[in-house]
Design a protein around this motif. Sequence first.
Motif, PDB file in Angstrom:
ATOM      1  N   ALA A 172       0.840  -1.204   0.000  1.00 17.11           N
ATOM      2  CA  ALA A 172       0.000   0.000   0.000  1.00 17.11           C
ATOM      3  C   ALA A 172       0.871   1.248   0.000  1.00 17.11           C
ATOM      4  O   ALA A 172       1.890   1.296   0.693  1.00 17.11           O
ATOM      5  CB  ALA A 172      -0.914   0.017   1.222  1.00 17.11           C
ATOM      6  N   PRO A 173       0.469   2.260  -0.777  1.00 12.87           N
ATOM      7  CA  PRO A 173       1.243   3.510  -0.793  1.00 12.87           C
ATOM      8  C   PRO A 173       0.987   4.346   0.452  1.00 12.87           C
ATOM      9  O   PRO A 173      -0.044   4.214   1.107  1.00 12.87           O
ATOM     10  CB  PRO A 173       0.701   4.234  -2.033  1.00 12.87           C
ATOM     11  CG  PRO A 173      -0.691   3.717  -2.203  1.00 12.87           C
ATOM     12  CD  PRO A 173      -0.696   2.308  -1.672  1.00 12.87           C
ATOM     13  N   MET A 174       1.942   5.217   0.749  1.00 11.64           N
ATOM     14  CA  MET A 174       1.807   6.136   1.886  1.00 11.64           C
ATOM     15  C   MET A 174       1.092   7.413   1.432  1.00 11.64           C
ATOM     16  O   MET A 174       1.072   7.755   0.239  1.00 11.64           O
ATOM     17  CB  MET A 174       3.192   6.513   2.420  1.00 11.64           C
ATOM     18  CG  MET A 174       4.013   5.365   2.960  1.00 11.64           C
ATOM     19  SD  MET A 174       3.381   4.669   4.503  1.00 11.64           S
ATOM     20  CE  MET A 174       3.725   5.983   5.671  1.00 11.64           C
ATOM     21  N   VAL A 175       0.573   8.126   2.416  1.00  7.03           N
ATOM     22  CA  VAL A 175      -0.126   9.398   2.185  1.00  7.03           C
ATOM     23  C   VAL A 175       0.415  10.411   3.182  1.00  7.03           C
ATOM     24  O   VAL A 175       0.686  10.058   4.340  1.00  7.03           O
ATOM     25  CB  VAL A 175      -1.649   9.227   2.423  1.00  7.03           C
ATOM     26  CG1 VAL A 175      -2.373  10.564   2.357  1.00  7.03           C
ATOM     27  CG2 VAL A 175      -2.245   8.242   1.421  1.00  7.03           C
ATOM     28  N   ILE A 176       0.577  11.652   2.746  1.00  9.16           N
ATOM     29  CA  ILE A 176       0.892  12.744   3.681  1.00  9.16           C
ATOM     30  C   ILE A 176      -0.434  13.425   4.002  1.00  9.16           C
ATOM     31  O   ILE A 176      -1.196  13.766   3.087  1.00  9.16           O
ATOM     32  CB  ILE A 176       1.853  13.781   3.054  1.00  9.16           C
ATOM     33  CG1 ILE A 176       3.141  13.108   2.559  1.00  9.16           C
ATOM     34  CG2 ILE A 176       2.175  14.896   4.056  1.00  9.16           C
ATOM     35  CD1 ILE A 176       4.061  14.044   1.768  1.00  9.16           C
ATOM     36  N   ALA A 177      -0.713  13.622   5.292  1.00  5.78           N
ATOM     37  CA  ALA A 177      -1.968  14.256   5.691  1.00  5.78           C
ATOM     38  C   ALA A 177      -1.713  15.308   6.762  1.00  5.78           C
ATOM     39  O   ALA A 177      -0.792  15.175   7.574  1.00  5.78           O
ATOM     40  CB  ALA A 177      -2.947  13.215   6.219  1.00  5.78           C
ATOM     41  N   ALA A 178      -2.549  16.338   6.740  1.00  9.19           N
ATOM     42  CA  ALA A 178      -2.385  17.448   7.688  1.00  9.19           C
ATOM     43  C   ALA A 178      -3.658  17.607   8.515  1.00  9.19           C
ATOM     44  O   ALA A 178      -4.736  17.193   8.095  1.00  9.19           O
ATOM     45  CB  ALA A 178      -2.112  18.739   6.920  1.00  9.19           C
TER      46      ALA A 178
ATOM     47  N   CYS B 137       2.196  10.799   8.212  1.00  8.39           N
ATOM     48  CA  CYS B 137       2.234  10.016   6.972  1.00  8.39           C
ATOM     49  C   CYS B 137       1.825   8.597   7.348  1.00  8.39           C
ATOM     50  O   CYS B 137       2.287   8.081   8.365  1.00  8.39           O
ATOM     51  CB  CYS B 137       3.646   9.992   6.396  1.00  8.39           C
ATOM     52  SG  CYS B 137       4.317  11.639   6.070  1.00  8.39           S
ATOM     53  N   ASP B 138       0.967   8.007   6.538  1.00 11.61           N
ATOM     54  CA  ASP B 138       0.579   6.627   6.838  1.00 11.61           C
ATOM     55  C   ASP B 138       0.082   5.952   5.574  1.00 11.61           C
ATOM     56  O   ASP B 138      -0.172   6.596   4.559  1.00 11.61           O
ATOM     57  CB  ASP B 138      -0.502   6.598   7.919  1.00 11.61           C
ATOM     58  CG  ASP B 138      -0.600   5.230   8.593  1.00 11.61           C
ATOM     59  OD1 ASP B 138       0.336   4.424   8.435  1.00 11.61           O
ATOM     60  OD2 ASP B 138      -1.597   4.975   9.266  1.00 11.61           O
ATOM     61  N   GLN B 139      -0.089   4.637   5.692  1.00 10.83           N
ATOM     62  CA  GLN B 139      -0.558   3.889   4.519  1.00 10.83           C
ATOM     63  C   GLN B 139      -2.010   4.255   4.208  1.00 10.83           C
ATOM     64  O   GLN B 139      -2.808   4.510   5.103  1.00 10.83           O
ATOM     65  CB  GLN B 139      -0.423   2.393   4.777  1.00 10.83           C
ATOM     66  CG  GLN B 139       1.039   1.943   4.796  1.00 10.83           C
ATOM     67  CD  GLN B 139       1.194   0.530   5.336  1.00 10.83           C
ATOM     68  OE1 GLN B 139       0.618  -0.402   4.816  1.00 10.83           O
ATOM     69  NE2 GLN B 139       1.984   0.373   6.381  1.00 10.83           N
ATOM     70  N   LEU B 140      -2.300   4.223   2.924  1.00 10.92           N
ATOM     71  CA  LEU B 140      -3.632   4.553   2.428  1.00 10.92           C
ATOM     72  C   LEU B 140      -4.716   3.751   3.151  1.00 10.92           C
ATOM     73  O   LEU B 140      -5.806   4.268   3.423  1.00 10.92           O
ATOM     74  CB  LEU B 140      -3.650   4.249   0.919  1.00 10.92           C
ATOM     75  CG  LEU B 140      -4.866   4.631   0.108  1.00 10.92           C
ATOM     76  CD1 LEU B 140      -5.177   6.112   0.229  1.00 10.92           C
ATOM     77  CD2 LEU B 140      -4.653   4.264  -1.365  1.00 10.92           C
ATOM     78  N   THR B 141      -4.418   2.493   3.462  1.00 13.35           N
ATOM     79  CA  THR B 141      -5.398   1.592   4.083  1.00 13.35           C
ATOM     80  C   THR B 141      -6.039   2.163   5.346  1.00 13.35           C
ATOM     81  O   THR B 141      -7.212   1.937   5.591  1.00 13.35           O
ATOM     82  CB  THR B 141      -4.710   0.262   4.463  1.00 13.35           C
ATOM     83  OG1 THR B 141      -3.369   0.539   4.832  1.00 13.35           O
ATOM     84  CG2 THR B 141      -4.709  -0.710   3.331  1.00 13.35           C
TER      85      THR B 141
END
Length: 327
Positions: free
Chosen positions: A128-134, A207-211
Amino acid sequence: MARHAVTFSRRALLAGAALALPATASATRAETGRITLIVPFAAGGPTDIVARLAADGMARHLGRAVIVENFAGAGGATGTLRAARARPDGTTMVLGQMATHALTPILNPQAGYDPLADFVPIGLIANAPMVIAARKGLPASSLREFRDFVAGSGNRLSFGHAGLGATSQVACELFNRGTGAAPVSIAYRGTAPALNDLAAGQIDFACDQLTSIAPLIRSGHIQGVALMAATRSPVLPDLPSAAEQGFPDLSVEVWNGLLFPRGTPQTVVAEVHAALTTALDDPGLIRRFEELGASVPAGAANTPAAFGALIRSENARWRPVLERLTR
Ligand code: ASP
């Protein structure tokens, strides 16, 4: 009932008396009837989600319970070390992923295990790809806008992650590096508690996995800034990839798989590998992983040897990147 219990304990005593005989792996497994799957991060996070889906599917094919136990801490090192030291009799395996079997051992000399020598790979489960979130309220309508905001914030912002060497830590540090700022780094036992704090506005980004991050972005509890991949995911079609926003280097895909401790008999590895690949053949399970934003590796190619080769190549690929990052 009581009579039954006495009979049972007498049998247990007899079994104990037989301990002097060499115990075979299958006898031990037959006694306990269950396999423990160690998840080295907190419950509810992406590693845990992948583990529980795989455990359910495998249990059906093995005819035995696969019990997930979370032993979190130290970027996954605590649980992984526990698995490395478990009896190699087929009763204990670990959900090993990019953090525990590549990043953490490189970054943390205290991890206490060798990701290659101390384990026997079984197979991959999902990537699974990672995502940056704020957190809500920060200027983060694009990766560039958020990067500039972080760059101008010195060390006033904070980011949460699952400990030294966790993919959540390394992915955010890759992003931080490009900002020149030094946000405060806050370690949790997994990204589930980190994301709770992000949604509550206690920390500024993660940052975390899309899942695990997708539902919080979809519900508006946090803002998605970028998918750390070349292209978008159908799971969050409105979230632009880092590459399309002009940051092709901010690309991190996490692999997750299963491993036994070194010394586990090959027959046991083959049996559990067969249960894994049969479980991953199930269209229902594949769909569930896809709905979560994870991809399942192609069946025939998903061998223990291929997983071992991936761990080796990922260790070689990440070492120079991490050396640059920590310089
Ligand atoms: N997989 C996550 C990480 O590497 C942690 C977790 O599953 O909680 O950061």
